[in-house]
Design a protein around this motif. Structure first.
Motif, PDB file in Angstrom:
ATOM      1  N   ALA A 101       0.820  -1.219   0.000  1.00  0.00           N
ATOM      2  CA  ALA A 101       0.000   0.000   0.000  1.00  0.00           C
ATOM      3  C   ALA A 101       0.851   1.265   0.000  1.00  0.00           C
ATOM      4  O   ALA A 101       0.354   2.343  -0.310  1.00  0.00           O
ATOM      5  CB  ALA A 101      -0.924   0.011   1.217  1.00  0.00           C
ATOM      6  N   VAL A 102       2.125   1.138   0.344  1.00  0.00           N
ATOM      7  CA  VAL A 102       2.974   2.328   0.405  1.00  0.00           C
ATOM      8  C   VAL A 102       3.617   2.552  -0.949  1.00  0.00           C
ATOM      9  O   VAL A 102       4.352   1.692  -1.435  1.00  0.00           O
ATOM     10  CB  VAL A 102       4.099   2.143   1.453  1.00  0.00           C
ATOM     11  CG1 VAL A 102       4.923   3.406   1.580  1.00  0.00           C
ATOM     12  CG2 VAL A 102       3.504   1.760   2.784  1.00  0.00           C
ATOM     13  N   PRO A 103       3.345   3.688  -1.592  1.00  0.00           N
ATOM     14  CA  PRO A 103       3.958   3.907  -2.899  1.00  0.00           C
ATOM     15  C   PRO A 103       5.453   4.200  -2.783  1.00  0.00           C
ATOM     16  O   PRO A 103       5.904   4.841  -1.840  1.00  0.00           O
ATOM     17  CB  PRO A 103       3.198   5.105  -3.465  1.00  0.00           C
ATOM     18  CG  PRO A 103       2.478   5.730  -2.332  1.00  0.00           C
ATOM     19  CD  PRO A 103       2.432   4.767  -1.202  1.00  0.00           C
ATOM     20  N   ILE A 104       6.213   3.711  -3.753  1.00  0.00           N
ATOM     21  CA  ILE A 104       7.650   3.967  -3.831  1.00  0.00           C
ATOM     22  C   ILE A 104       7.861   5.276  -4.580  1.00  0.00           C
ATOM     23  O   ILE A 104       7.131   5.575  -5.534  1.00  0.00           O
ATOM     24  CB  ILE A 104       8.360   2.804  -4.562  1.00  0.00           C
ATOM     25  CG1 ILE A 104       8.273   1.538  -3.716  1.00  0.00           C
ATOM     26  CG2 ILE A 104       9.812   3.139  -4.856  1.00  0.00           C
ATOM     27  CD1 ILE A 104       8.857   0.332  -4.394  1.00  0.00           C
TER      28      ILE A 104
END
Lengths: 339, 342
Positions: B277-280
């Motif tokens: 869920a955490v964008p890079i």
């Protein structure tokens, strides 16, 4: 793609007892139909004031739009009468705010709040508005929407409230959706839910999105283009891919390097941008970023750089090129924060 | 950064724990908050199970990251460790001493060895106290450094956290968020603790300031041999600063492993969803990533679901998950996970 919004030389100042705060100091940018543009920068850089200026929601006094034009579908929003402006807000241009708790009215049911815009702007009757409101809640993935519509905001979780806000914002099929830190207050898994819904609906309805955020990951995932703001000005502008890959303004370089990456296996020291952003209350000589810049030269102290097209479609406000020029001082390590 | 050297105080305590040994040993930690009803006679009607059975150790000199979403109990865990909340059940052994049994003066004396840094740099500093008073207060409480020595100590601490020593006379409102967070760090550092619970210390700061504070925490750890429990919801920050990372959900620990092992080879479906869920911050890579979007919201800790607490949102849950609480198992060396499906 047709030009939807064009902001020219927008200046929004706040007249306070201590002096004039130049919160937005001559920004120009555009947005095409269906496009997603991100506005990034740190607190106080003028991102939110830019958005509020477009909707003419700047509290006056102390704030005032002192110069510029905001052309929306060819018409200048800044010259419109209050009633014309009211017919556009929440209809052609909608907004999602950061704080889903305070931006919903706690004493009205969620249904009543969604129906308001539908009845006002689309002229639907009570039943029609209700049916459409249920549809909208289903669209943003609220289960048992026909029942939940009778609930009050406090009966919803943070993520659901933000989805209600998105349902409300999209209720009149706006051409432009302004989302000011839409997921900052939410947990990561809920952030992902909300952003995916917003992006999907914007694509389906061909709505242009202006997303204001300090989360570079969100920009990387969703934005077509990005404008970086610093001290009330746009300092870099270009396609998200270009700006992330080859930033042309030292502030952007610093911003990218100071964020730890989720996929970094090596434990490296974070780069920092030393010092603080300038106070916008004083007239700034030269480049506002100069005191914090590792590439600064003498010229930067005297000449305010213009926003120039460095590569096709990639603009930056800088006398140097951080991609090729040598640094004029070593990047700061753990030195003191200064005063 | 040059820091003037100051010899450790003559009142320095002898720490019995060596670098690399277990400093804090937590077993079966539970923290329930009672929910009461009734106007005059308060009856307990339920419990909020904020923390529901944790087993983990913190090694001296390491940073243990604790991640999870709001309400998962990570802050409560930090506070229960320091005995700011008295745990409902379980033991917290700190360098050979059982903290849950300590009371009054004995406990207060122990607090010198374990301090806390808070999230909000605005509400965690008393606006009516000068910076010198804020940093000097723990010294006064513990009777350390008197008179001129104390002033010197305050200046030394200010310098150590990257602030100008002359700032001791100023008040919190004169400082920016990042500088205030440095003051909060200085206050924790003043009494020479060995263990610091950092509760979301950078969440309220802008990214460039966040990096400054993270670097400072790393420097201080090296300089003073500190051990951190680093609580945060930003997974990238936690990966950066931690040696090991624990993932919590609804009062329980789901997974615990070395930082790279956890991020490269997550076993628990919740950890996988959280990471995806955490964008890079790389548009080309990010747009190719697959996302696991969890449906629904976190259940209420008043009525946690039976079996595995994650089963209501888990994409691979089976009947067993709804019936039996998964055990805390070591699947690979130092890689613990609580899941039936691994």
């Amino acid at each position: 793609m047709a030009r939807l919004l064009e902001v020219n030389n927008l200046k929004t100042y706040f007249f306070t007892d201590e002096g004039v705060v130049r919160a937005v100091n001559g920004v120009s940018w555009h947005l095409d139909e269906g496009e997603t543009l991100a506005l990034v920068g740190e607190s106080g850089s003028g991102k939110s004031v830019t958005a509020m200026s477009i909707l003419r929601l700047i509290p006056n006094p102390p704030g005032r739009i002192v110069d510029g034009t905001v052309l929306f579908e060819g018409k200048d929003l800044l010259k419109m009468s209050d009633s014309e402006m009211r017919s556009i807000r929440g209809n052609r241009i909608a907004m999602v705010f950061q704080e889903p708790m305070t931006s919903l009215n706690p004493v009205l049911t969620v249904g009543a709040q969604i129906r308001e815009a539908l009845q006002l702007h689309l002229g639907l009757d009570e039943d029609g508005a209700n049916a459409r409101a249920v549809e909208l809640l289903e669209l943003v993935g609220i289960p048992e929407a026909d029942q939940r519509i009778k609930d009050y905001p406090h009966q919803f979780s943070g993520g659901m409230r933000q989805r209600v806000m998105i349902a409300m914002a999209l209720s009149c099929n706006p051409k432009l959706l302004i989302a000011d830190e839409p997921t900052t207050a939410l947990d990561v898994t809920i952030q992902a839910q909300v952003l995916e819904i917003m992006a999907r609906l914007a694509t389906e309805l061909n709505t242009a999105v202006l997303v204001i955020t300090h989360n570079l990951g969100v920009v990387a995932r969703y934005a077509d283009r990005v404008n970086v703001m610093y001290a009330g000005e746009i300092v870099e502008s270009g396609s998200a891919i270009e700006v992330f890959k080859r930033p042309r303004m030292p502030y952007t370089v610093g911003l990218m390097a100071s964020v730890p990456r989720l996929d970094a296996t090596e434990k490296v020291r974070l780069a920092t941008i030393e010092g603080q952003p300038p106070l916008l209350i004083q007239e700034i000589q030269g480049c506002p970023f100069r005191p914090r810049c590792d590439w600064a030269i003498d010229k930067c102290a005297t000449d305010h750089p213009e926003l120039e097209e460095k590569e096709p479609g990639h603009w930056a406000r800088c006398h140097r090129n951080p991609q090729t020029d040598e640094r004029t001082r070593m990047p700061a390590g753990a030195a003191a924060a200064g005063n | 950064m040059t820091i003037q050297t100051q010899t450790q105080s003559s009142k320095a305590y002898e720490s019995t724990v060596k670098h690399g040994e277990t400093l804090v040993d937590v077993q079966g930690l539970k923290m329930y908050f009672p929910v009461t009803a009734g106007l005059f006679i308060q009856r307990k009607v339920a419990d909020v199970r904020a923390v529901d059975g944790l087993d983990f150790k913190v090694t001296k000199g390491e940073t243990l990251g604790l991640v999870g979403e709001s309400g998962c109990g990570k802050s409560t865990t930090g506070r229960a460790l320091l005995q700011l909340y008295r745990p409902t059940a379980g033991t917290v052994n700190f360098g050979g001493t059982e903290l849950t049994k300590l009371k009054g003066t004995e406990l207060r004396r122990f607090r010198r060895r374990m301090q806390m840094i808070f999230q909000d740099p605005f509400s965690s500093l008393n606006p009516r106290m000068s910076v010198g008073q804020i940093i000097g207060e723990p010294l006064a409480i513990h009777g350390l450094y008197k008179g001129a020595e104390r002033r010197e100590r305050i200046q030394y601490i200010l310098q150590a956290v990257g602030l100008n020593p002359t700032f001791a006379r100023r008040y919190p409102h004169e400082f920016s968020g990042g500088q205030r967070q440095r003051i909060g760090i200085g206050r924790a550092l003043a009494v020479e603790p060995e263990f610091i619970v950092c509760d979301e210390p950078v969440s309220a700061l802008d990214v460039s300031i966040q990096a400054q504070v993270i670097n400072l925490l790393e420097d201080l750890q090296g300089q003073f041999g500190l051990t951190y429990l680093f609580i945060a919801h930003d997974l990238a920050v936690v990966r950066h600063i931690s040696d090991r990372v624990a993932v919590m959900y609804l009062g329980r620990m789901m997974e615990l492993a070395d930082r790279n092992e956890l991020y490269e080879n997550p076993l628990h479906p919740y950890t996988k969803a959280l990471l995806s869920a955490v964008p890079i911050t790389d548009p080309e890579l990010e747009r190719k990533r697959e996302r696991i979007i969890l449906t629904g919201d976190v259940p209420s800790p008043l009525r946690p679901p039976p079996g595995c607490v994650f089963n209501t949102r888990c994409p691979i849950a089976v009947d067993e998950c709804r019936e039996r609480v998964p055990e805390w198992r070591e699947m690979a060396p130092n890689h613990f996970v609580a899941c039936h499906r691994v």
